[in-house]
Design a protein around this motif. Structure first.
Motif, short mmCIF file in Angstrom:
data_model
loop_
_atom_site.label_atom_id
_atom_site.label_comp_id
_atom_site.label_asym_id
_atom_site.label_seq_id
_atom_site.Cartn_x
_atom_site.Cartn_y
_atom_site.Cartn_z
N GLY A 1 0.38 -8.99 6.06
CA GLY A 1 0.28 -7.77 5.25
C GLY A 1 -0.37 -8.02 3.90
O GLY A 1 -0.18 -9.06 3.28
N ILE A 2 -1.17 -7.04 3.47
CA ILE A 2 -1.78 -7.12 2.13
C ILE A 2 -1.07 -6.07 1.27
O ILE A 2 -1.20 -4.87 1.50
CB ILE A 2 -3.30 -6.90 2.22
CG1 ILE A 2 -3.88 -8.10 2.98
CG2 ILE A 2 -3.92 -6.78 0.82
CD1 ILE A 2 -5.20 -7.90 3.57
N LEU B 1 2.12 -1.75 1.62
CA LEU B 1 0.88 -2.21 2.25
C LEU B 1 -0.29 -1.44 1.64
O LEU B 1 -0.24 -0.21 1.51
CB LEU B 1 0.96 -1.99 3.76
CG LEU B 1 1.89 -2.96 4.50
CD1 LEU B 1 2.05 -2.57 5.96
CD2 LEU B 1 1.40 -4.41 4.38
N SER B 2 -1.33 -2.17 1.26
CA SER B 2 -2.46 -1.55 0.57
C SER B 2 -3.28 -0.68 1.52
O SER B 2 -3.52 -1.04 2.66
CB SER B 2 -3.37 -2.63 -0.02
OG SER B 2 -4.54 -2.04 -0.54
N GLU B 3 -3.73 0.45 1.01
CA GLU B 3 -4.59 1.34 1.81
C GLU B 3 -6.04 1.21 1.39
O GLU B 3 -6.90 1.94 1.86
CB GLU B 3 -4.13 2.79 1.64
CG GLU B 3 -2.77 3.01 2.29
CD GLU B 3 -2.19 4.37 2.02
OE1 GLU B 3 -2.78 5.15 1.24
OE2 GLU B 3 -1.13 4.65 2.60
N ARG B 4 -6.33 0.26 0.48
CA ARG B 4 -7.70 0.14 -0.03
C ARG B 4 -8.38 -1.13 0.49
O ARG B 4 -9.29 -1.65 -0.13
CB ARG B 4 -7.69 0.14 -1.56
CG ARG B 4 -7.33 1.50 -2.13
CD ARG B 4 -7.84 1.65 -3.55
NE ARG B 4 -7.80 3.04 -3.98
CZ ARG B 4 -6.81 3.57 -4.70
NH1 ARG B 4 -5.83 2.81 -5.09
NH2 ARG B 4 -6.85 4.84 -5.05
N ILE C 1 -3.74 -14.41 -2.98
CA ILE C 1 -3.94 -13.31 -3.92
C ILE C 1 -5.31 -12.67 -3.64
O ILE C 1 -6.35 -13.33 -3.75
CB ILE C 1 -3.89 -13.79 -5.39
CG1 ILE C 1 -2.60 -14.60 -5.66
CG2 ILE C 1 -4.00 -12.59 -6.34
CD1 ILE C 1 -1.30 -13.84 -5.58
N GLY C 2 -5.28 -11.41 -3.28
CA GLY C 2 -6.53 -10.68 -3.00
C GLY C 2 -7.00 -9.92 -4.21
O GLY C 2 -6.53 -10.14 -5.34
N SER C 3 -7.92 -9.00 -3.99
CA SER C 3 -8.43 -8.19 -5.10
C SER C 3 -9.20 -7.00 -4.54
O SER C 3 -9.91 -7.11 -3.53
CB SER C 3 -9.35 -9.03 -5.98
OG SER C 3 -10.20 -8.22 -6.76
N GLY C 4 -9.10 -5.88 -5.26
CA GLY C 4 -9.85 -4.68 -4.88
C GLY C 4 -11.36 -4.88 -5.00
O GLY C 4 -12.14 -4.09 -4.44
N LEU D 1 5.36 -17.52 7.28
CA LEU D 1 4.99 -16.11 7.10
C LEU D 1 3.84 -16.04 6.08
O LEU D 1 3.99 -16.53 4.95
CB LEU D 1 6.20 -15.32 6.59
CG LEU D 1 5.94 -13.86 6.24
CD1 LEU D 1 5.62 -13.04 7.48
CD2 LEU D 1 7.15 -13.27 5.53
N PHE D 2 2.72 -15.48 6.49
CA PHE D 2 1.57 -15.36 5.59
C PHE D 2 1.45 -13.91 5.10
O PHE D 2 1.40 -12.98 5.93
CB PHE D 2 0.28 -15.76 6.31
CG PHE D 2 0.22 -17.22 6.62
CD1 PHE D 2 -0.24 -18.13 5.69
CD2 PHE D 2 0.66 -17.70 7.86
CE1 PHE D 2 -0.28 -19.49 5.96
CE2 PHE D 2 0.63 -19.06 8.14
CZ PHE D 2 0.16 -19.96 7.19
N ILE D 3 1.39 -13.75 3.79
CA ILE D 3 1.18 -12.44 3.20
C ILE D 3 0.19 -12.57 2.04
O ILE D 3 -0.13 -13.68 1.60
CB ILE D 3 2.49 -11.78 2.69
CG1 ILE D 3 3.26 -12.76 1.80
CG2 ILE D 3 3.35 -11.27 3.83
CD1 ILE D 3 4.48 -12.17 1.14
N CYS D 4 -0.28 -11.42 1.58
CA CYS D 4 -1.25 -11.42 0.47
C CYS D 4 -0.82 -10.36 -0.54
O CYS D 4 -0.32 -9.30 -0.15
CB CYS D 4 -2.63 -11.08 1.04
SG CYS D 4 -3.96 -11.04 -0.17
N LEU D 5 -0.99 -10.67 -1.81
CA LEU D 5 -0.74 -9.69 -2.87
C LEU D 5 -2.07 -9.29 -3.48
O LEU D 5 -2.84 -10.15 -3.91
CB LEU D 5 0.17 -10.30 -3.95
CG LEU D 5 0.34 -9.48 -5.23
CD1 LEU D 5 1.15 -8.21 -4.96
CD2 LEU D 5 1.03 -10.31 -6.32
N ASP D 6 -2.36 -7.99 -3.48
CA ASP D 6 -3.48 -7.49 -4.28
C ASP D 6 -2.85 -6.97 -5.58
O ASP D 6 -2.23 -5.90 -5.58
CB ASP D 6 -4.21 -6.37 -3.54
CG ASP D 6 -5.28 -5.73 -4.41
OD1 ASP D 6 -5.35 -6.05 -5.62
OD2 ASP D 6 -6.05 -4.89 -3.91
#
Ligand code: NAP
Length: 297
Positions: free
Chosen positions: A261-262, A269-272, A126-129, A196-201
């Motif tokens: 992918g984030i 896919l996040s652009e930030r 889990i990511g974050s802006g 498969l590695f992914i991230c959710l912001d």
């Protein structure tokens, strides 16, 4: 039956991801929690295909015993548990600054320790802006973006003379940066058909208990004012909405997902995301040095 593990699944975003995953009666969802009382209560509130298992990400021994006790294949691991401290610096019994230990280092320990069970599965960080110094929602709240210099420096609490309020934000933003870098770097190192590695912001989700240590008047704003204002802020969401997105990313057709992918709560896919997240040299250093720290005890 597909088994999913959601760390910190007893409340907030983790609870909502677990709730949406459990809507499939063929899924088994394990809430990996530091308090069995809170975990079992949350499992009961969701449904009979949900259970709790003890996992304290502030403790290396607890992570190791979770790994040791784990049996069976895992379709998805969600490294959701997270902390942010505004009150004081906290070190774990292992001597590591707690934001870094819980949000990054022990999440990586758990992931690598469960590697064999994760064959054919997915891992979501889990990511974050807040990692982005120019993020339109995080910057106005005093987040100045990630401050990563080295893994050692992060483990020591960033070793800065800034006041606690700023330092707490910096530590949090930096660990979220590490979550994103780790996702991208693990995707470089692993065949996506294996893991498969992914991230959710998930976007700003005011009202969760992430801000539980902020001073009283800010707490009031976080719980009661921001959830209303957030409706018109960019990149803002709710645990319900982002939880649904998280569950979707864990279950939808694998081939449609971008390894490393984030993703936003809209499953795009996040652009930030700042360029440093995708820098291969930073990725190599973050993972190699974190793994060296894990090996050293
Ligand atoms: N809220 C936001 O605006 C926002 C924005 C971007 C990203 N995120 C991320 O979303 C994730 C979930 O945060 P949230 O907002 O849902 O916060 P939250 O309501 O405070 O939930 C955090 C969860 O992590 C668990 N946790 C904390 N320390 C732990 C430990 N040592 N071992 C095991 N579990 C532990 C908590 O357990 P207890 O119940 O025992 O405390 C709780 O279940 C975090 O990774 C956060 O960084 C949040």
């Amino acid at each position: 039956m597909n088994t999913f593990i959601v760390t910190g699944g007893n409340r907030g975003l983790g609870f909502e991801i677990a709730r949406h995953l459990a809507e499939d009666p063929g899924a088994r969802v394990v809430l990996a929690v530091r308090s069995m009382d809170r975990g079992q209560d949350a499992a009961r509130r969701i449904g009979s295909n949900v259970e709790a298992m003890e996992l304290d990400l502030a403790s290396r021994d607890s992570v190791d015993s979770f790994i040791e006790n784990w049996d069976g294949p895992i379709a998805g691991l969600v490294n959701n548990a997270g902390v942010q401290f505004a009150d004081a610096t906290h070190f774990t019994d292992d001597g590591i600054e707690e934001t870094f230990a819980v949000n990054h280092l022990n999440a990586l320990r758990l992931t690598l320790g469960l590697e064999n069970a994760l064959q054919g599965g997915r891992v979501m960080f889990i990511g974050s802006g807040t990692h982005n110094p120019r993020h339109p929602t995080a910057a106005p709240f005093g987040f100045r973006g990630e401050q990563y210099e080295s893994i050692r420096n992060c483990a020591e609490g960033l070793d800065s003379s800034d006041k606690m309020g700023q330092l707490g934000k910096d530590r949090y933003a930096t660990t979220k940066f590490l979550n994103m870098v780790t996702t991208v770097e693990l995707a470089r190192r692993y065949d996506a058909n294996r893991i498969l590695f992914i991230c959710l912001d998930p976007g700003l989700m005011p009202g969760t208990d992430l801000a539980r240590t902020v001073p009283g008047f800010l707490k009031f704003g976080w719980y009661y004012v921001l959830p209303i204002i957030a409706r018109v802020l960019p990149d803002s969401s709710t645990p319900e909405r982002s939880g649904e997105a998280g569950a979707k990313l864990l279950t939808e057709d694998r081939a449609s997902l971008h390894p490393g992918g984030i993703y936003t709560y809209e499953c795009k896919l996040s652009e930030r995301v700042i360029d440093r997240v995708f820098d291969p040299e930073i990725g190599r250093r973050v993972l190699d040095h974190s793994m060296a720290m894990l090996r050293s005890g």
